[in-house]
Design a protein around this motif. Structure first.
Motif, PDB file in Angstrom:
ATOM      1  N   TYR A  43     -61.370 111.560  44.398  1.00 47.58           N
ATOM      2  CA  TYR A  43     -61.693 112.606  43.438  1.00 47.58           C
ATOM      3  C   TYR A  43     -62.334 112.102  42.144  1.00 47.58           C
ATOM      4  O   TYR A  43     -63.282 112.726  41.666  1.00 47.58           O
ATOM      5  CB  TYR A  43     -60.463 113.459  43.140  1.00 47.58           C
ATOM      6  CG  TYR A  43     -59.936 114.146  44.378  1.00 47.58           C
ATOM      7  CD1 TYR A  43     -60.772 114.858  45.231  1.00 47.58           C
ATOM      8  CD2 TYR A  43     -58.598 114.051  44.724  1.00 47.58           C
ATOM      9  CE1 TYR A  43     -60.296 115.464  46.384  1.00 47.58           C
ATOM     10  CE2 TYR A  43     -58.110 114.656  45.872  1.00 47.58           C
ATOM     11  CZ  TYR A  43     -58.971 115.359  46.696  1.00 47.58           C
ATOM     12  OH  TYR A  43     -58.497 115.951  47.832  1.00 47.58           O
ATOM     13  N   PRO A  44     -61.885 111.003  41.559  1.00 51.21           N
ATOM     14  CA  PRO A  44     -62.526 110.552  40.312  1.00 51.21           C
ATOM     15  C   PRO A  44     -63.999 110.177  40.476  1.00 51.21           C
ATOM     16  O   PRO A  44     -64.741 110.166  39.502  1.00 51.21           O
ATOM     17  CB  PRO A  44     -61.699 109.329  39.899  1.00 51.21           C
ATOM     18  CG  PRO A  44     -60.385 109.508  40.574  1.00 51.21           C
ATOM     19  CD  PRO A  44     -60.683 110.223  41.856  1.00 51.21           C
ATOM     20  N   MET A  47     -66.775 112.320  38.854  1.00 47.72           N
ATOM     21  CA  MET A  47     -67.091 112.174  37.429  1.00 47.72           C
ATOM     22  C   MET A  47     -67.949 110.940  37.170  1.00 47.72           C
ATOM     23  O   MET A  47     -68.798 110.954  36.289  1.00 47.72           O
ATOM     24  CB  MET A  47     -65.795 112.067  36.616  1.00 47.72           C
ATOM     25  CG  MET A  47     -64.889 113.267  36.777  1.00 47.72           C
ATOM     26  SD  MET A  47     -65.644 114.765  36.195  1.00 47.72           S
ATOM     27  CE  MET A  47     -65.163 114.700  34.505  1.00 47.72           C
ATOM     28  N   VAL A  48     -67.719 109.902  37.938  1.00 48.28           N
ATOM     29  CA  VAL A  48     -68.390 108.624  37.708  1.00 48.28           C
ATOM     30  C   VAL A  48     -69.727 108.545  38.449  1.00 48.28           C
ATOM     31  O   VAL A  48     -70.724 108.078  37.903  1.00 48.28           O
ATOM     32  CB  VAL A  48     -67.476 107.459  38.144  1.00 48.28           C
ATOM     33  CG1 VAL A  48     -68.160 106.120  37.973  1.00 48.28           C
ATOM     34  CG2 VAL A  48     -66.171 107.498  37.381  1.00 48.28           C
ATOM     35  N   PRO A  50     -71.526 111.156  41.117  1.00 49.58           N
ATOM     36  CA  PRO A  50     -71.545 112.335  41.990  1.00 49.58           C
ATOM     37  C   PRO A  50     -72.204 112.085  43.346  1.00 49.58           C
ATOM     38  O   PRO A  50     -71.798 112.656  44.351  1.00 49.58           O
ATOM     39  CB  PRO A  50     -72.323 113.375  41.184  1.00 49.58           C
ATOM     40  CG  PRO A  50     -72.210 112.935  39.768  1.00 49.58           C
ATOM     41  CD  PRO A  50     -72.120 111.443  39.805  1.00 49.58           C
ATOM     42  N   TYR A  53     -69.678 110.367  45.478  1.00 48.09           N
ATOM     43  CA  TYR A  53     -68.671 111.351  45.867  1.00 48.09           C
ATOM     44  C   TYR A  53     -69.196 112.238  46.997  1.00 48.09           C
ATOM     45  O   TYR A  53     -68.502 112.485  47.979  1.00 48.09           O
ATOM     46  CB  TYR A  53     -68.265 112.207  44.668  1.00 48.09           C
ATOM     47  CG  TYR A  53     -67.224 113.238  44.997  1.00 48.09           C
ATOM     48  CD1 TYR A  53     -65.886 112.874  45.150  1.00 48.09           C
ATOM     49  CD2 TYR A  53     -67.567 114.569  45.181  1.00 48.09           C
ATOM     50  CE1 TYR A  53     -64.923 113.821  45.466  1.00 48.09           C
ATOM     51  CE2 TYR A  53     -66.604 115.520  45.496  1.00 48.09           C
ATOM     52  CZ  TYR A  53     -65.289 115.137  45.627  1.00 48.09           C
ATOM     53  OH  TYR A  53     -64.341 116.080  45.952  1.00 48.09           O
TER      54      TYR A  53
END
Length: 132
Positions: A43-44, A47-48, A50, A53
């Motif tokens: 999940y983090p 933010m770092v 995309p 992710y």
């Protein structure tokens, strides 16, 4: 319009005793806890990075599809070899820099584990006493 079948109300206590023996022993098996932790690690990334992710989520979905077709038990989920999974995942063909395949596999296992538990709960006959 009325629903011809009323929703089934499940008793967690009954489920814990019949279907989820690990619930009485303080939590899920260590493997399932590790898989859930892998999900938390994904999940983090939104933010770092995309793009990373998105690549991870895509691959988790593909791995999950393979796990759903090949793993119908906790034992199978634990023992499946990543080499038997990744060739069936198009997103794995082009490695994404920074993507930890182990985390992705474990995150997909976490989801499949929840599927298996939910399937067991739904499959159990309703043993609630009926009112006369």
């Amino acid at each position: 319009m009325t629903n011809p079948m009323p929703p089934r109300r499940l008793s967690f206590a009954a489920e814990g005793q019949q279907l989820l023996p690990w619930a009485r022993q303080g939590g899920p098996p260590p493997e399932a806890a590790r898989w859930s932790a892998a999900e938390d690690r994904l999940y983090p990334w939104i933010m770092v990075d995309p793009d990373l992710y998105e690549a991870a989520v895509t691959l988790v979905g593909e791995v999950l599809g393979v796990l759903r077709s090949q793993c119908d038990s906790f034992a199978e989920l634990c023992s499946i070899d990543p080499a038997d999974v990744l060739p069936h995942c198009p997103a794995a063909a082009a490695p994404t820099p920074g993507l930890d395949i182990g985390v992705v596999l474990d995150a997909a296992r976490a989801h499949r584990w929840r599927d298996l538990v939910a399937d067991q709960i739904v499959a159990e006959p309703d043993d609630r006493p009926t009112k006369a």
